[in-house]
Enzyme design. Structure first.
Site, short mmCIF file in Angstrom:
data_model
loop_
_atom_site.label_atom_id
_atom_site.label_comp_id
_atom_site.label_asym_id
_atom_site.label_seq_id
_atom_site.Cartn_x
_atom_site.Cartn_y
_atom_site.Cartn_z
CB CYS A 102 -1.05 -0.06 0.96
SG CYS A 102 -2.45 1.08 0.97
CG HIS A 134 -3.28 -3.28 4.40
ND1 HIS A 134 -2.07 -2.85 4.70
CD2 HIS A 134 -3.63 -2.29 3.55
CE1 HIS A 134 -1.95 -1.57 4.49
NE2 HIS A 134 -3.00 -1.17 3.68
N1 GLN Z 1 -1.90 6.80 2.34
C1 GLN Z 1 -2.12 6.00 1.23
C2 GLN Z 1 -3.60 6.07 0.73
O1 GLN Z 1 -4.54 6.17 1.72
C3 GLN Z 1 -1.93 4.69 1.73
C4 GLN Z 1 -2.84 4.02 2.64
C5 GLN Z 1 -2.29 2.62 3.31
O2 GLN Z 1 -1.10 2.20 3.39
N2 GLN Z 1 -3.25 1.76 3.62
O3 GLN Z 1 -3.93 5.73 -0.43
#
Ligand code: GLN
Length: 253
Positions: A94, A194
């Site tokens: 992510c 995740h």
């Molecule tokens: N900040 C990023 C987004 O919202 C990554 C979020 C995350 O790692 N879950 O796209």
């Protein structure tokens, strides 16, 4: 005995929705396969010896944490790029996946510069893309499913020659539009999933272990493991992702 050295980048800052479980899965399966394992946690400002790293793991992070680590990563980009070109394995989830690309533009319009190692860029949209996801992963022939949980504002777009990690069957993936999820470049795997991802996708865990071993010319002699529990978790996640109730909830997120 074969040995893998894993550098775990910024564990205090990049750890969302069970990402740490990926480390547990890597370590445990390595042990079960009879592979020695050494984990080196790295905090911002800490030293990384890329010559001594077989697998780099980076979890997800909120925009603020992403911004914090981006500066630190930038100073390492040429060493990291060299190692990637030589075949070091990287697994990025992510927020870290986004940082492998050119930039991430937040919903406030702020542009966070990326490592420019993988040909992709990311821009945040208004609605968060949230829920359990299932993809058809093309790392294997025939392709097989991967299941995970996504929660991101970013929409990621891959360059024309970049291979996605898989095709979205349920969920949003890279951008909610083109049905791609994640990216594969050399031995780098980036994904929005995740979950933790690896405990319920043991085939991907073994894939990463194999790539990490091959980087320093070590062979992978997989032990015959009983994956029935992992496979049950995988199947349960697919059922959950496909259930109407889950889909109703995730479109409200
Ligand atoms: N900040 C990023 C987004 O919202 C990554 C979020 C995350 O790692 N879950 O796209």
């Amino acid at each position: 005995m074969a040995e893998i050295i894993i550098y775990h980048l910024y564990p205090a800052h990049l750890n969302l929705y069970g990402d740490r479980g990926n480390m547990l899965a890597l370590c445990r399966r390595a042990e079960w396969h009879g592979i020695g394992i050494k984990v080196v946690p790295v905090q911002p400002g800490g030293s990384i010896d890329f010559a001594n790293c077989d697998l780099l793991f980076m979890g997800g992070g909120q925009d603020s944490d992403q911004k914090l680590v981006a500066g630190d990563l930038k100073g390492r980009s040429s060493d990291l790029r060299r190692a990637v070109e030589e075949g070091m394995a990287v697994f990025a989830v992510c927020g870290s996946y986004q940082l492998l690309g050119r930039y991430y533009k937040t919903s406030r319009g702020e542009k966070i510069g990326g490592l420019e190692i993988v040909d992709l860029y990311t821009e945040a949209g208004q609605k968060r893309l949230t829920g359990n996801a299932v993809i058809n992963c093309s790392l294997w022939e025939p392709p097989a499913t991967l299941v995970g949980f996504e929660n991101h504002a970013g929409r990621t777009y891959l360059g024309p020659n970049l291979q996605p990690l898989g095709e979205v069957l349920i969920g949003y993936g890279n951008n909610g539009a083109d049905k791609t999820e994640g990216a594969v470049y050399k031995n780098v795997i980036g994904t929005y999933l995740h979950g933790s991802l690896l405990p319920k996708n043991p085939r991907l865990t073994d894939f990463l272990l194999e790539k990490a071993l091959s980087y320093r010319n070590q062979g992978f002699k997989p032990a015959k493991l009983d994956d029935s529990l992992e496979n049950r978790a995988h199947e349960a996640a697919i059922r959950l992702a496909g259930s109407r109730r889950h889909r109703r909830l995730s479109t409200r997120a």
